[in-house]
Write an enzyme that holds these catalytic residues in place. Structure first.
Site, mmCIF file in Angstrom:
data_model
loop_
_atom_site.group_PDB
_atom_site.id
_atom_site.type_symbol
_atom_site.label_atom_id
_atom_site.label_comp_id
_atom_site.label_asym_id
_atom_site.label_seq_id
_atom_site.Cartn_x
_atom_site.Cartn_y
_atom_site.Cartn_z
ATOM 1 N N THR A 39 18.056 -18.063 -43.784
ATOM 2 C CA THR A 39 16.885 -17.210 -43.086
ATOM 3 C C THR A 39 17.261 -16.024 -42.399
ATOM 4 O O THR A 39 16.534 -15.156 -42.196
ATOM 5 C CB THR A 39 15.926 -18.250 -42.232
ATOM 6 O OG1 THR A 39 15.631 -19.251 -42.965
ATOM 7 C CG2 THR A 39 15.040 -17.374 -41.441
ATOM 8 N N THR B 287 19.976 -22.749 -41.545
ATOM 9 C CA THR B 287 19.995 -23.727 -40.606
ATOM 10 C C THR B 287 20.074 -25.271 -41.079
ATOM 11 O O THR B 287 20.472 -26.119 -40.351
ATOM 12 C CB THR B 287 18.902 -23.420 -39.671
ATOM 13 O OG1 THR B 287 17.658 -23.870 -40.039
ATOM 14 C CG2 THR B 287 19.242 -22.217 -38.943
ATOM 15 N N ASP B 288 19.552 -25.504 -42.136
ATOM 16 C CA ASP B 288 19.184 -26.751 -42.647
ATOM 17 C C ASP B 288 20.568 -27.489 -42.606
ATOM 18 O O ASP B 288 20.383 -28.785 -42.123
ATOM 19 C CB ASP B 288 18.531 -26.588 -44.243
ATOM 20 C CG ASP B 288 17.153 -26.841 -43.970
ATOM 21 O OD1 ASP B 288 16.304 -26.420 -43.013
ATOM 22 O OD2 ASP B 288 16.351 -27.322 -44.923
ATOM 23 N N LYS C 24 20.797 -30.104 -35.836
ATOM 24 C CA LYS C 24 19.504 -29.500 -35.785
ATOM 25 C C LYS C 24 18.352 -30.528 -35.369
ATOM 26 O O LYS C 24 18.245 -31.387 -36.237
ATOM 27 C CB LYS C 24 19.166 -28.983 -37.450
ATOM 28 C CG LYS C 24 17.789 -28.232 -37.308
ATOM 29 C CD LYS C 24 17.639 -27.562 -38.737
ATOM 30 C CE LYS C 24 16.273 -26.626 -38.883
ATOM 31 N NZ LYS C 24 16.101 -25.975 -40.133
#
Lengths: 604, 413, 413, 604
Positions: free
Chosen positions: B84, B159-160, B237
């Site tokens: 992203t 980020t996942d 996360k």
């Protein structure tokens, strides 16, 4: 002499009417009403994207804005969605249906599918940096005094955050308003007179009210006006009262006329070739002018510049090019600015002014400016002044302006291009099924009179009451309360007379949710109007709602309680059929059923 | 039937509802056409309601090449992997896609271009959930190459799975000559409110410190005023959408960036004189989430052909006793079983309850207070590079700060 | 060779290191004898270093029967299932074991015996990791029976799977005539510092409120001054060892108990006039934790014979695209696939990224912001009691407060 | 006359010596030194378990303690383990080996396996409510003046939390000390004189010091004394200085002698039959006694009671049964207590006292007490008084007492039974392998002199220096620094002379970790002693360690810097070989290498 408000053939007016809906927020489950104060704060920066602002020098604007901090006040009616920390939820179906209903009511062609867009806005009023908006219908018309005024589109969109405070590099917003559904109805530029503009706005507002889902807040309805008279299109945003529409139009027509005249003079003199700001700090350092001294003390430099051919039209009579320049500078947070049409003044002596003029080799027709700014802002300021004068010189006044409270307006930004829109990818296109569309079309209010008639009939109240209920947006509340307590006439009386009266008396508003709880209590307990009125008055006078609900004060006296009062009164003598009810009421603040009193009086 | 399918961006003249409209073609799906009006709005209309009068192919958009000023600043390498953080939007059609055009981000902080000499290297352009262990190995090689040329390396990453990648890299690199800072964003950079800009500004600043670890640089809180530097082996996360999703679990971030200033909050490993990379990983490892109703056969099936299994047990590291025979069987085939806790934080201790003591006897290896995801990458690393008989002992050794030797109460209690 | 194995608690006279000692026999393991000295210390010595001179069998300890005063207090039922909360210690031998003797806890707060008429019912005595879905069904029946006799029901339960049990019960009970409060402890009740006492005091207080939900009562913080009441469908054990391990994820507890006073902090469902229990659960459901390196075949293998699979995906609910064919195959066999997030908090949204949209098309069901464990028990409930074609729609319906309609920033940002 | 400190045949003394280890904490990775202040606070309650306190009325104690709040101050050297929020980690191997080494050194039979126990303690000094402790060896002896004094056990255990504040229902502890390893060495009751007790304690302490792992803190070594002279065993806990051991013993012998005499008088008079407290508030309400008035004002009741046969032995001469009763009452937080041996006094008149005596029908030999307490505490108080007098009457004075700073002691609790111990199930039995045991046995210090000899030889320092290093527990620091900077003589000089001198000068302690960092810097940079001394002085004088480390002040002048100074001096004339070094040093505060100076002076 210039004629104001005439049916000038060149004048074209269009309206954009924004109506807040009372359905809860558009893309989350938050209510549209905020019940408490500030729950917390956070800060953000917003980074302008390339296309956001049309002609303005984007690089400069970015440079300027990159250090602006936006502070957001978290309210009870906001969640992660308003904080831009969670994707939008599914669209609020009731809000969407209300928009569609309004579209049907205004003969607009409703789309079978709604595609939500992001409209980039980086003034901080949207935490995401964009506003979500979608066209729900195109075309349509409204008939005013026999004339059809066309509509272009009807949109549903999110309202922006409410600005609560503004500093130099800092603006604070409340999240309470952010995300409230707005229906935006845009007319074609078919309107020709200022009065017509007012009439169209009123009629559209009225029609929308009939859905019962328009909020009753002071800024629940806001109008934008598009105005042109030959010098390009000017958009005046945020007129919150109907009455200000014509005032704003009058002011704008006047502004453009005199601007055009002033520009005419400028052109005649040979036009404007740009100014160069020169650091004059050392030379004017000894001036006794407070503006100069304060500027220097705060680390500013004092710049001067020659505005060729602009003498006498910066501020003289109705000529006001000076104000146009000042507005442009304000965009970059530059406040201090003095020009020769105001000089001598501000503590500057005739001599000092003449020295500057001599220094800049000014002729009679030229103007000078003095500006106190940090060195870092010099280029910005010079650019802003030159661009503004060039733009005006072109006699294309197109721009977006913000309405002031007094009917005038101020420069806000250039007209935004279509480039600042792109799809809201988090929300798939919303298909609306045929059944829903047919139902909404059928139920949509086709005219105020027709709606009034059926409303009056359905609820068995007077036409006058019905009219007020509908026109003031109380339909939803009325229906809700009447369903709780099946006495629509009493409800109407409470809503339209008793509550406003008490609110005036105690100078205090009654929360609708409180009214609903009180009504429910009275309905369940079968207590009657007096009880409700006592409860309402206690509430408005400041008593805690829980206390009021539990209090004995609102419970009507029962037969045995009344009996002992009647007997006591009888013992004291002096009672008769004519005064017994008044006497009993005198004995207690609680509700009294006269029928029972009379029965007790007669049967013992 | 008339043609209603075009190249995205085709300019059309159509009639709809009796009016002629100039629009831009966007897409067609299930009989609906989406077109962009001149005022910028997209509308979606059934194709049978419109007639296309005219069309003209879109002008090909020139791809801007990335050119960054190279002053005398600190040499920093930026490796882009997708995600992203750098995304591009085509305003004409509205499409948003991952991009490698770091220009957009650098532009927001012009001072960065003066301060750093940034060299950009495109590694890949994928969503991070598609990142696989074999790509970590390739990425490690690229990082090594770039770090040998610069003071620090930034890796932009979705980020996942960013913390998986970070911890895998952390094990592979025993020594680093500078910081390797992974950076991502929770709001894409096409939005004015994106956290990309702030995260990148912080990451740049962190990249020229003396830290010699694999780290993650993300928002400290929801506000844009503070960026945290987390240790790659202790980060997770913790929220699917918030800017401050990344947290140093049970610990303090290494540093915070605030007002263009770095404040160190806890100890870190300093950079070395050399880069030491051991680029092997055993990929045949899976994770199992214990839950009531989990069957022994589930464990057995998923363990087939696996070199190790990471179980996320309950509490201090427990699973139902009904699963013990299967655990025994799996360990009997030579598969390692590592116990972690699904409690997110706190230690695994197989001494406290009888079930734990039994698991220990069966040969289950305790992951102490390692995060389950880190126990996974550590197992991949150990089984790829160490003799298998050293596995249990090495799991207990704190190699890259993956084990918290001391856990504190924290400030809020 | 002399006898060195005895019944625990046997009194021995031994010689060790030239001295005669009177000791109590504790245990023998791997050639070592553990005995208790008269000063209370245990020592562990190789059996070949001692000689046993005399032994005498231990006196059998009389089992105290549980007798609680039954005054005119509020009738409360306590169902014990085991776990750390009630444990007994035999001071003679030092053995600690789960117990049902609630007396020990009640004793700490004598006022409770005046205030409540507590009836104790022993359901089981197990560690909670051994709790299986079929036991939830039996437990539900017992709760129904007890609740029909009292104002509220307490269920003492091990903490490891307490939130699984709570959420399963929450779905099974559509209506309750009073609160059902689950209570556990992180430090066993044989310790002076146990949290059992405080948790139980809070639970008792909560059990006579108007709440009509399945809740969990545990420490609010590390201090002993506040006990929180959490909704059974929103609670998770977040730490393996701390007292304040249980948290209302992304939300506020229903209430706090402090200074003998209950303060309600958020809305709750009030008790009903009747108990409505639907005691069926589909047990063939498993959970899968997505991670880099997870293979399509892993998903396929674990899905065999399952009615549903709960995937804990990354971020907004993603898995690697390489797994899509397997997901498609599994869904093709009629197995439901539910997507949750391993991020602990935040919503699953399959609209934001292309991978999500593809999963949606394949028929994957989004669990919104349900906790993965709750998505499991809800699936068990739905597939046990609803037509399978209603599954997706019912997953989206907020049945027992399992979905947070609004998530807030919280107080710390 | 009673003889004090004689070699009374009945006197038997045993010691328990507790030594804190400097190895870091016992069951977690926290350091034993706290570097900062309070990081946070939390509160807990502790629930007494049945067996904790032997004879005391457990129910009463529970009732009393259940509302006691313990507050804990979190320090930098504590983690979840100290907060009782995480199970203990594996035992600190270095600490265990130190204990074993001491055991070997004291000829004690080391166990092959260590079983950790929990000893229940509910006064709040342990967050868990118990202390972890394990026997590491049994038996052993030490030879003092040719006499063998036997040892019973050597244990390793956790130190308790440090009490920092005490209120009524509230006590605050710091977690800084909790969990520090303690080696507990218990002797048999073989000691016969008070001086011998001191000698044994000193010798054991010295021997332990040789391990180099004993902390150098003011309360790092604490002694408990077991004393008996025929009236049961009394344990006096927490004597922190060697010199106080004999004072405490003297005081205790005196206390027991006079108590026994007083009890003799009591028994002769017919003994004690228990008192009953009577509410006398109304009758004495008008007294002008401040104690009475203050008590009543705060809601207390005034109780009186007759103590049969106790007149004149509560407080008269050396008879002090009154104090014994007061101590017992203090356990239940009862402070106010007046008895007739002090009366009239406390503002009570002769008349008032006589009235009470009359009211209670007292004879001459009887005593009276007055006590001001809340009604709720009446039964507790009465019970406590009766139990205490009964216990004393039995002439079994066995109990645990706490040492006061002045050598006296106060009642703490009954002697604890063995029932308060049970296994620490979180820690499996620790097996120690033969190899380790053999190594430790071999290396263990067999006597001070022998150790001193080998230490002196190993490090090539003077015997005197070595003796001080070993005896003051500086062995570990010395070795560590000497390994960093391979100049043991310089290290010894810095440690024993320079640092103490500077600490006296600036009235400020130098943190050992700072000293270590400075030494490391000097060693790596090869700077020399002068640099280190400058650095140390700057640090002690208050400069930030980072600043000192980076400062140029500690860097010796290099050749070129020296050269320019020498040349400048030469230019100014007046330098010769004899004064050149002094002159150069005069020119700079930085370290100067005289060799280079001389070289430069001579070669140019």
């Amino acid at each position: 002499m210039i004629v104001i408000n005439s049916k000038d053939k060149r004048i074209k007016i269009g309206l954009e009417i924004h109506l807040q809906l009372s359905t809860g927020k558009l893309f989350c489950k938050c209510p549209d009403i905020n019940s408490t104060g500030i729950k917390g704060k956070f800060t953000r920066k917003l980074f302008p994207t390339e296309n956001e602002s049309g002609d303005v020098d984007v690089a400069a604007l970015q440079e300027e804005r990159k250090n602006v901090i936006y502070e957001y006040q978290v309210t009870d009616n906001s969640c992660l969605v308003e904080a831009d920390e969670e994707p939008p939820h599914e669209i609020n179906a009731e809000a969407l249906e209300t928009a569609l209903s309004i579209a049907f009511s205004l003969n607009s062609e409703v789309l079978n599918a709604v595609s939500v867009m992001r409209k980039v806005v980086v003034d901080g009023s949207n935490t995401s940096g964009f506003q979500r908006t979608a066209v729900v219908s195109t075309g349509g018309y409204i008939t005013i005094n026999g004339k059809k005024v066309g509509l272009t589109t009807i949109c549903i969109e999110e309202d922006s955050a409410r600005r609560v405070e503004s500093g130099n590099n800092y603006t604070a917003f409340s999240l309470d308003r952010l995300g409230i559904p707005l229906v935006e109805i845009s007319t074609a530029p078919d309107i020709e007179t200022f009065q017509e503009a007012v009439d169209v706005a009123r009629e559209i507002g009225m029609r929308a009210m009939l859905t019962g889902n328009i909020r009753r807040d002071s800024d629940a309805i806001r109008q934008d006006v598009n105005f042109s008279m030959g010098y390009g299109r000017v958009e005046i945003k945020g007129i919150s009262k109907l009455s200000l529409i014509s005032e704003a139009l009058i002011a704008e027509e006047k502004r453009q006329k005199y601007l055009a005249e002033a520009v005419g003079i400028l052109v005649e003199r040979g036009g404007f070739n740009g100014t160069v700001l020169i650091d004059y700090t050392e030379k004017i350092g000894k001036s006794e002018s407070k503006i100069i001294q304060k500027g220097i003390a705060s680390g500013n430099r004092i710049y001067i510049g020659k505005l060729e051919n602009l003498g006498g039209i910066l501020k003289a009579g109705d000529y006001r090019i000076g104000k146009e320049i000042a507005d442009a500078l304000k965009l970059f947070s530059i406040g201090g600015f003095i020009h020769s049409d105001e000089l001598p003044g501000y503590g500057l002596t005739e001599d000092e002014v003449n020295n500057i003029k001599k220094f800049l080799k000014c002729e009679e027709k030229d103007a000078i400016i003095l500006i106190s700014i940090p060195e870092s802002k010099k280029d910005l300021a010079q650019d802003a002044i030159n661009k503004r004068i060039e733009k005006l010189s072109s006699l294309n006044f197109s721009e977006t302006r913000a309405a002031n409270e007094d009917g005038t307006s101020r420069f806000l930004r250039p007209i935004s291009g279509s480039g600042r829109m792109y799809p809201e990818t988090d929300i798939p296109t919303i298909k609306i099924n045929e059944g829903t569309l047919n139902r909404l079309n059928l139920d949509s209010p086709k005219s105020f009179d027709q709606s009034l008639l059926s409303f009056t009939k359905e609820w068995d109240i007077s036409r006058q009451e019905a009219e007020i209920i509908l026109a003031t947006g109380r339909k939803k509340e009325f229906i809700e309360l009447s369903r709780l307590w099946e006495k629509p006439r009493e409800v109407s009386r409470i809503l339209l007379q008793f509550v406003p009266e008490m609110e005036r008396k105690y100078k205090r508003k009654l929360d609708y949710n409180d009214l609903k709880r009180l009504t429910e209590k009275i309905a369940t307990k079968n207590y009657g109007r007096i009880s409700l009125e006592i409860a309402i008055e206690q509430c408005i006078s400041g008593k805690n709602i829980e206390t009021v609900l539990m209090s004995d004060d609102i419970r009507p006296l029962d037969r045995s309680e009344l009996k002992s009062i009647v007997e006591n009164l009888r013992k004291s003598g002096d009672v008769k059929k004519e005064n017994i009810i008044a006497k009993v009421k005198n004995e207690t603040p609680r509700p009294v059923d006269p029928k029972i009193v009379m029965e007790l009086y007669q049967n013992t | 039937m008339v043609q209603t399918e075009f190249v995205r961006g085709t300019k059309l003249k159509i009639t709809y509802n009796g009016n002629e409209l100039d629009v831009t073609y966007i897409s067609k799906e299930e009989g609906y056409l989406t077109v962009k009006l001149q005022n910028g709005y997209n509308i979606t209309i059934p194709e049978n309601k419109i007639t296309v009068l005219k069309s003209s192919e879109p002008q090909p958009v020139k791809k801007k090449s990335i050119t960054l000023k190279h002053g005398n600043g600190i040499p920093i390498s930026l490796i882009t992997t997708g995600g992203t953080i750098v995304s591009a939007i085509d305003y004409d059609t509205g499409a948003v896609h991952p991009s490698t055009d770091i220009r957009k981000i650098i532009d927001r902080y012009p001072y960065m271009e003066e301060k750093y000499a940034i060299s950009v290297r495109e590694f890949d352009n994928i969503l991070s959930e598609n990142m696989q262990p074999n790509m970590w190995i390739k990425l490690a090689a690229v990082i090594k190459e770039e770090l040998s040329k610069s003071k620090g390396v930034l890796v932009s990453h979705g980020t996942d799975t960013m913390s998986y990648t970070a911890s895998a890299l952390a094990f592979m690199f025993e020594k680093l000559t500078g910081p390797v800072v992974m950076v991502g964003s929770q709001r894409s950079s096409d939005r004015p409110s994106s956290d990309s800009f702030g995260n990148m500004e912080g990451a740049m600043a962190f990249s020229s410190t003396n830290v010699g670890e694999i780290c993650i640089s993300m928002h400290s809180g929801t506000s844009d005023d503070s960026i945290s530097l987390h240790r790659g082996t202790r980060t997770r996360k913790m929220h699917s959408t918030r800017r401050d999703a990344f947290r140093s679990v049970s610990g303090t971030p290494i540093a915070k960036f605030r007002n263009k200033n770095i404040e160190f909050l806890s100890e870190y490993k300093e950079k070395s004189d050399e880069i030491l990379l051991t680029g092997k990983l055993e990929e045949e490892i899976s994770m199992i989430y214990f839950h009531p109703g989990l069957k022994g056969e589930d464990i057995e099936k998923i363990s087939e052909g696996k070199k190790a299994i990471i179980i996320m047990g309950s509490g201090l590291g427990h699973i139902s006793q009904s699963l013990f025979p299967s655990v025994k069987k799996v360990i009997g085939t030579g598969t390692k079983i590592v116990m972690t806790t699904q409690c997110m934080s706190g230690i695994v201790d197989l001494n406290v309850y009888s079930t734990g003591r039994e698991l220990k006897k069966l040969g289950v290896v305790s992951a102490e207070n390692m995060l389950p995801e880190v126990a996974l990458t550590k197992s991949m690393y150990l089984l790829g590079n160490y003799p298998h008989e050293d596995f249990e002992q090495m799991m207990k050794v704190n190699m890259r700060g993956e084990i918290l030797e001391r856990e504190f109460l924290g400030d809020c209690y």
